[in-house]
Design an enzyme around this catalytic site. Structure first.
Site, PDB file in Angstrom:
ATOM      1  N   SER A  91      24.647 -32.333  -8.894  1.00  0.00           N
ATOM      2  CA  SER A  91      24.073 -31.719 -10.083  1.00  0.00           C
ATOM      3  C   SER A  91      24.413 -30.228 -10.168  1.00  0.00           C
ATOM      4  O   SER A  91      25.576 -29.874 -10.074  1.00  0.00           O
ATOM      5  CB  SER A  91      22.561 -31.971 -10.071  1.00  0.00           C
TER       6      SER A  91
ATOM      7  N   HIS B 158      20.380 -40.287 -11.957  1.00  0.00           N
ATOM      8  CA  HIS B 158      20.838 -38.980 -11.465  1.00  0.00           C
ATOM      9  C   HIS B 158      20.303 -38.754 -10.049  1.00  0.00           C
ATOM     10  O   HIS B 158      19.113 -38.482  -9.864  1.00  0.00           O
ATOM     11  CB  HIS B 158      20.269 -37.931 -12.435  1.00  0.00           C
TER      12      HIS B 158
END
Ligand code: GTR
Length: 422
Positions: A262, A403
């Site tokens: 990320s 995610h």
């Protein structure tokens, strides 16, 4: 080999003028038509003919653009970097690893900043290749190992992980082991080095602390418009961690892979782009400002990221808020700065905010540059099926799920790193 590729790709999608400025688009049919900035044509319109051209002209001008307009320039040099091994044990991880904890101290004038690196090295290897990456909540969250030091630095509160008062405690030890497959990494003969990113620069819109403050001239309170935001500061920190790894006998410093998830994947990519000592890079779900193409405006956009996280990029990057068309570059050109070194981009099906297709295309578009060096990029413009990785010098997978960093991701990284880095 002389390759001449005129690489002008137009994505055939409908133009969409969004009335709601920061409403994210998740509809592929609404992705705008845009010319993909050509990797192999210089800003002045000359064609890149060979690898010398790439190295002498195109790569430097792209790097400069990203430095001055996206991540921001590092404003100076340090006076001194020193390292101290503050703790070590030759029988960590059930006897299979050597653990070292190192304090890295950066000095500039009369100011200094320290951060800690946790290092696990496979015991049965003289000089191990290694993954280096940041974690979000402290080195002690990556493992249940009771000896790992708890950071005293400002930490983002996270009720679920037991972090309150912006201070990590014993409660959060081991809460992120799921993201760090340390056993698997060691078993494959790799080392792992992790650093808590908040020790390098706290992740808040406040430039009074962290790495930025170290470099201020008297009276300065924030970086200039073309100077670094937090992502570039974190990337700089990875390079200083690598400075130590170069001195560590048990590490093969020519085989250190910058890894990140990320926002920390964005930082890992920028570290590998700016510091060619990194042997390769892994971008796990890095999204906007990382691997994903900005001009697709799918999921998170430039305007959105600069609004939510005004401290991540240089102030100059704000010129492109709601104005991606004006960008003379896109993120495949960031990825190409890593060539010819191995590069892995990974996405997750449910991570639409990070635009998996934009991450894939961006990795795919780097192929002419890898080709200049006789390395294999990704040849097909079709996204692979879910959980069907492509492992070339440029690698990509999209896995099921959200995610995150999972064991599946690490299993793929290890197979690929064995082949292309070790
Ligand atoms: C999100 C941000 C993304 C990504 C992510 C993360 O809120 O919009 O760009 O960086 O955070 O780092 O977890």
């Amino acid at each position: 080999m002389k390759i001449k590729l005129s690489f002008s790709i137009i994505l055939l999608f409908m133009t969409h003028l969004s009335s709601a400025q920061f409403e994210p688009n998740y509809d592929e049919a609404q992705v705008p038509i845009f010319p993909v900035p050509d990797l192999m044509t210089t800003f002045s319109g000359e064609t890149v003919e060979n690898r010398e051209d790439w190295k002498a002209r195109r790569r430097p001008e792209l790097l400069r653009f990203f430095e001055e307009n996206v991540y921001g320039k590092v404003p100076g040099t340090l006076d001194h970097v020193s390292f101290e091994i503050v703790e070590q044990n030759k029988n960590a991880f059930g006897g299979k690893a050597h653990r070292k904890q190192i304090e890295v101290t950066l000095q500039k004038g009369n100011r200094s900043l320290g951060f800690h690196m946790l290092l696990y090295l496979p015991k049965d290897r003289d000089r191990a290749p290694l993954f280096l990456g940041y974690n979000f909540f402290g080195n002690h969250t990556t493992t249940t190992d009771p000896k790992v030091l708890i950071s005293e630095a400002w930490t983002m509160n996270n009720e679920k992980l037991g972090i309150t008062g912006n201070q990590a405690t014993e409660t959060s030890r081991g809460v992120r082991t799921n993201r760090w497959a340390i056993n698997k990494i060691l078993d494959k003969g790799f080392g792992l080095a992790v650093v808590y990113y908040g020790e390098v620069d706290p992740d808040k819109n406040d430039f009074s602390d962290g790495l930025h403050a170290l470099f201020y001239k008297d009276g300065q309170e924030q970086p200039k418009a073309d100077e670094w935001g937090s992502l570039a500061a974190w990337a700089f920190g990875l390079s200083r961690a690598l400075d130590f790894l170069e001195k560590e006998d048990q590490v093969d410093a020519s085989k250190v892979i910058a890894f990140g998830h990320s926002r920390l994947g964005k930082a890992a990519l920028w570290a590998a782009a700016t510091d060619q000592r990194f042997a390769g890079a892994i971008s796990n779900n890095s999204g906007c400002g990382g691997a994903a193409l900005s001009k697709r405006k799918f999921g998170e956009t430039v305007g959105r990221i600069n609004t939510s996280f005004p401290h991540w990029f240089s102030d100059n990057f704000e010129k492109y808020n709601e104005n991606e068309e004006a960008l003379p570059v896109d993120q495949h050109q960031l990825l190409a700065l890593i060539a010819p070194r191995p590069l892995y981009v990974a996405s997750a099906v449910e991570d639409q905010w990070a635009d998996p297709k934009g991450e894939f295309l961006s990795a795919q578009y780097t192929f002419p540059v890898y080709g200049l060096f006789g390395k294999k990029g990704i040849t097909s413009q079709e996204m692979p099926e879910v959980n069907r990785p492509i492992h070339n010098t440029v690698a990509y997978h999209i896995r099921t799920g959200v995610h995150d960093v999972t064991d599946y991701d690490w299993e793929q990284y290890l197979i690929w790193a064995k082949k292309f880095i070790e």
